[in-house]
Motif scaffolding. Structure first.
Motif, PDB file in Angstrom:
ATOM      1  N   ILE A 116       0.825  -1.203   0.000  1.00  0.00           N
ATOM      2  CA  ILE A 116       0.000   0.000   0.000  1.00  0.00           C
ATOM      3  C   ILE A 116       0.863   1.258   0.000  1.00  0.00           C
ATOM      4  N   ARG A 166     -10.098  -7.604   6.303  1.00  0.00           N
ATOM      5  CA  ARG A 166      -8.898  -7.258   5.553  1.00  0.00           C
ATOM      6  C   ARG A 166      -9.102  -6.050   4.640  1.00  0.00           C
ATOM      7  N   GLU A 193      -7.118  -2.489   4.852  1.00  0.00           N
ATOM      8  CA  GLU A 193      -6.312  -1.993   3.734  1.00  0.00           C
ATOM      9  C   GLU A 193      -6.749  -0.594   3.310  1.00  0.00           C
TER      10      GLU A 193
END
Length: 146
Positions: free
Chosen positions: A4, A96, A100
């Motif tokens: 990321i 998740r 994120e």
């Protein structure tokens, strides 16, 4: 695993901004402001070839910036999913994809290069960093702890 930090860094370099609204416009993602009531702050949806980010028009400017960064995270990281993220925006983990998107928002909105001046100060705390960046404390934690 998605990098990321690298993805956000590339976006910032490519478009010359950390402003999520400008990046959304550059990417051609449709941005709509609607009255979503009190619970839903925003969502991302991918419909065939069109991407949409919808933000609650009742939010203040700071909240909108955070919601835009979070939903942009979904658009950039989860574009391949046909899932509609119609949950209440939250900085608390809900799986998740939400983690994120929160990490993406933290990376976009918090410029670690600006921290050099803070590191010279004694007793700097998470509250002060959150105030400086105009983000919730939880985003500071996502930026530096996850």
């Amino acid at each position: 695993m998605i990098n990321i930090h690298a993805r956000v860094k590339h976006l910032i370099q490519k478009y010359g901004t950390r402003n999520p609204a400008k990046i959304i416009a550059y990417l051609g993602i449709n941005l709509l402001y609607e009255d979503l009531g009190e619970e839903t702050k925003g969502f991302y949806i991918n419909l065939i070839t069109n991407k949409y980010i919808v933000v609650n028009s009742n939010l203040d400017e700071d909240e909108i910036r955070i919601i835009l960064a979070h939903e942009l995270g979904h658009a950039m990281l989860h574009y391949h999913k046909s899932t509609c993220y119609l949950r209440e925006y939250t900085l608390f983990p809900r799986g998740r994809t939400e983690n994120e998107a929160n990490k993406f928002a933290a990376e976009l909105l918090i410029d670690e290069k600006e921290l050099d001046e803070f590191l010279l100060l004694d007793n700097i705390c998470v509250d002060q960093l959150a105030c400086y960046y105009g983000v919730p404390k939880k985003l500071i934690e996502y930026k530096f702890n996850k």
